[in-house]
Every structure is written in C-alpha cells, then in structure tokens.
Motif scaffolding. Structure first.
Motif, PDB file in Angstrom:
ATOM      1  N   PHE A 138       0.802  -1.218   0.000  1.00 28.08           N
ATOM      2  CA  PHE A 138       0.000   0.000   0.000  1.00 28.08           C
ATOM      3  C   PHE A 138       0.839   1.274   0.000  1.00 28.08           C
ATOM      4  O   PHE A 138       0.616   2.174  -0.813  1.00 28.08           O
ATOM      5  CB  PHE A 138      -0.966   0.011   1.192  1.00 28.08           C
ATOM      6  CG  PHE A 138      -1.726   1.288   1.339  1.00 28.08           C
ATOM      7  CD1 PHE A 138      -2.864   1.529   0.585  1.00 28.08           C
ATOM      8  CD2 PHE A 138      -1.302   2.268   2.224  1.00 28.08           C
ATOM      9  CE1 PHE A 138      -3.568   2.713   0.704  1.00 28.08           C
ATOM     10  CE2 PHE A 138      -1.988   3.466   2.351  1.00 28.08           C
ATOM     11  CZ  PHE A 138      -3.130   3.688   1.591  1.00 28.08           C
ATOM     12  N   ASP A 139       1.809   1.372   0.914  1.00 24.58           N
ATOM     13  CA  ASP A 139       2.597   2.603   1.034  1.00 24.58           C
ATOM     14  C   ASP A 139       3.315   2.946  -0.268  1.00 24.58           C
ATOM     15  O   ASP A 139       3.417   4.116  -0.642  1.00 24.58           O
ATOM     16  CB  ASP A 139       3.603   2.500   2.182  1.00 24.58           C
ATOM     17  CG  ASP A 139       2.920   2.432   3.544  1.00 24.58           C
ATOM     18  OD1 ASP A 139       1.803   2.983   3.685  1.00 24.58           O
ATOM     19  OD2 ASP A 139       3.505   1.826   4.464  1.00 24.58           O
ATOM     20  N   VAL A 168       0.567   4.018  -3.090  1.00 26.00           N
ATOM     21  CA  VAL A 168       0.050   5.382  -2.894  1.00 26.00           C
ATOM     22  C   VAL A 168       1.018   6.399  -3.506  1.00 26.00           C
ATOM     23  O   VAL A 168       0.593   7.375  -4.111  1.00 26.00           O
ATOM     24  CB  VAL A 168      -0.167   5.668  -1.388  1.00 26.00           C
ATOM     25  CG1 VAL A 168      -0.360   7.142  -1.119  1.00 26.00           C
ATOM     26  CG2 VAL A 168      -1.358   4.887  -0.873  1.00 26.00           C
ATOM     27  N   LYS A 205      -0.784   6.329  -8.207  1.00 21.50           N
ATOM     28  CA  LYS A 205      -1.928   7.080  -7.662  1.00 21.50           C
ATOM     29  C   LYS A 205      -3.258   6.784  -8.363  1.00 21.50           C
ATOM     30  O   LYS A 205      -4.306   6.873  -7.752  1.00 21.50           O
ATOM     31  CB  LYS A 205      -1.645   8.571  -7.708  1.00 21.50           C
ATOM     32  CG  LYS A 205      -0.519   8.979  -6.776  1.00 21.50           C
ATOM     33  CD  LYS A 205      -0.359  10.478  -6.754  1.00 21.50           C
ATOM     34  CE  LYS A 205       0.825  10.918  -5.946  1.00 21.50           C
ATOM     35  NZ  LYS A 205       0.852  10.511  -4.578  1.00 21.50           N
ATOM     36  N   CYS A 265      -6.039   3.120  -7.610  1.00 26.42           N
ATOM     37  CA  CYS A 265      -7.170   3.001  -6.679  1.00 26.42           C
ATOM     38  C   CYS A 265      -7.657   4.391  -6.288  1.00 26.42           C
ATOM     39  O   CYS A 265      -6.843   5.248  -5.945  1.00 26.42           O
ATOM     40  CB  CYS A 265      -6.715   2.232  -5.434  1.00 26.42           C
ATOM     41  SG  CYS A 265      -7.952   2.158  -4.118  1.00 26.42           S
ATOM     42  N   TYR A 315      -6.363   5.930  -3.008  1.00 26.01           N
ATOM     43  CA  TYR A 315      -4.990   6.426  -2.909  1.00 26.01           C
ATOM     44  C   TYR A 315      -4.947   7.952  -2.840  1.00 26.01           C
ATOM     45  O   TYR A 315      -4.069   8.510  -2.185  1.00 26.01           O
ATOM     46  CB  TYR A 315      -4.138   5.948  -4.084  1.00 26.01           C
ATOM     47  CG  TYR A 315      -3.845   4.468  -4.106  1.00 26.01           C
ATOM     48  CD1 TYR A 315      -4.168   3.625  -3.046  1.00 26.01           C
ATOM     49  CD2 TYR A 315      -3.239   3.900  -5.205  1.00 26.01           C
ATOM     50  CE1 TYR A 315      -3.894   2.275  -3.088  1.00 26.01           C
ATOM     51  CE2 TYR A 315      -2.940   2.549  -5.257  1.00 26.01           C
ATOM     52  CZ  TYR A 315      -3.277   1.736  -4.201  1.00 26.01           C
ATOM     53  OH  TYR A 315      -2.994   0.400  -4.251  1.00 26.01           O
ATOM     54  N   ASN A 327      -5.013   8.816   0.560  1.00 23.36           N
ATOM     55  CA  ASN A 327      -4.065   8.047   1.364  1.00 23.36           C
ATOM     56  C   ASN A 327      -4.819   7.173   2.375  1.00 23.36           C
ATOM     57  O   ASN A 327      -4.451   7.062   3.530  1.00 23.36           O
ATOM     58  CB  ASN A 327      -3.058   8.953   2.076  1.00 23.36           C
ATOM     59  CG  ASN A 327      -1.870   8.185   2.607  1.00 23.36           C
ATOM     60  OD1 ASN A 327      -1.529   7.116   2.119  1.00 23.36           O
ATOM     61  ND2 ASN A 327      -1.237   8.723   3.633  1.00 23.36           N
ATOM     62  N   LYS A 346      -6.706   3.411   3.262  1.00 26.26           N
ATOM     63  CA  LYS A 346      -6.744   1.976   2.988  1.00 26.26           C
ATOM     64  C   LYS A 346      -8.189   1.483   2.923  1.00 26.26           C
ATOM     65  O   LYS A 346      -9.058   2.000   3.617  1.00 26.26           O
ATOM     66  CB  LYS A 346      -6.003   1.201   4.083  1.00 26.26           C
ATOM     67  CG  LYS A 346      -4.520   1.484   4.136  1.00 26.26           C
ATOM     68  CD  LYS A 346      -3.858   0.702   5.256  1.00 26.26           C
ATOM     69  CE  LYS A 346      -2.361   0.945   5.281  1.00 26.26           C
ATOM     70  NZ  LYS A 346      -1.713   0.189   6.350  1.00 26.26           N
ATOM     71  N   CYS A 371      -1.719  -4.696  -2.078  1.00 23.47           N
ATOM     72  CA  CYS A 371      -2.763  -4.400  -3.061  1.00 23.47           C
ATOM     73  C   CYS A 371      -2.702  -5.270  -4.310  1.00 23.47           C
ATOM     74  O   CYS A 371      -3.447  -5.027  -5.262  1.00 23.47           O
ATOM     75  CB  CYS A 371      -2.672  -2.923  -3.460  1.00 23.47           C
ATOM     76  SG  CYS A 371      -2.873  -1.785  -2.075  1.00 23.47           S
TER      77      CYS A 371
END
Length: 141
Positions: A37-38, A41, A45, A48, A51, A54, A56, A65
């Motif tokens: 995830f980190d 993001v 971008k 999702c 994102y 920021n 989840k 993801c």
C-alpha cells in the motif's frame, strides 16, 4: 459500473503495472513488494481511488494491493438468485467469518469490508500469478 466492467478495467490496470515491473527485471518477490500500500500510494496514484486520500480499504498495518479484489468473491451482473423479493449479485465462496451479505434495497451484495484475507502478503505469495485474471478466474459466474 457493474462488477464485470470493473473487473476488466482493473485487470487492464493491473497488467500495465506488472508489465512495467517485468520490463525492469523485477522478480516475483519484488513485484509483490511493489504492491504494498505505502508504495502504491506514492507510485501508482491512479490504481485506486482511495490512494488520493491516502486511505486503505481495510484497517490493517501491512496491506498488499496485488489482489485488490478477492479470488473468493463470486459475482454475476444479472443476478445469481432470487431470495424472496431481492436479487443476490455476489457472495463469498469461502463464507469468510468477516464477510456478510449486505441488503441494499432489493439487491444483495457481498460486503467484504471487514475481511482482509487477500491483502496479506502470505496469501498473495500463495496465490500469485503474473496474470491477475488467472488468479481471479472463478469470480465470474
């Protein structure tokens, strides 16, 4: 947007990222790591809509993801079955204890918001394939 159109659009976006990573010589392990995830993001971008905030989709520390959708999710855009006066459109094939059937007017949809099964790195590693659609092939009824 129906399930099938989302499924096809997401498969295309997923493939584009995987193809980019393969062209960079990334291994299975590095591809899975990239989908944390980190990192997503910061670097993907548009993958999702969450994102941009920021945020989840599930409350967990280490969210991966790679399997944005779950291989245990089953759907049919024109309905699976009638239950009384309602139409069921989706369900969980493993009947996860953290999932539930949500009733929205006359529609029944699987609510996976409390289930984190596909977002654990170990689950991704166990079910990994470079082709997201292969992993997800049983979803479409």
């Amino acid at each position: 947007m129906g399930y099938l159109s989302w499924f096809e659009e997401h498969a295309s976006a997923h493939k584009k990222i995987v193809d980019k990573l393969l062209s960079q010589g990334k291994t299975k392990e590095k591809i899975i790591e990239y989908f944390d995830f980190d990192n997503m993001v910061k670097n993907e971008k548009d993958f999702c809509p969450l994102y941009a905030e920021n945020r989840k989709c599930h409350d967990m520390d280490e969210l991966n993801c790679y399997l944005c959708a779950c291989p245990n999710f089953r759907f049919k855009d024109d309905g699976i079955q009638q239950i009384k006066d309602k139409t069921q459109y989706s369900f969980c094939s493993i009947d996860s204890k953290d999932g539930r059937q949500g009733v929205y007017g006359e529609k029944i949809h699987q609510d996976c918001s409390k289930c984190t099964v596909p977002h654990h790195r170990s689950y991704v590693e166990k079910n990994f394939d470079l082709e997201w659609k292969k992993i997800m092939k049983k979803c479409i009824l």
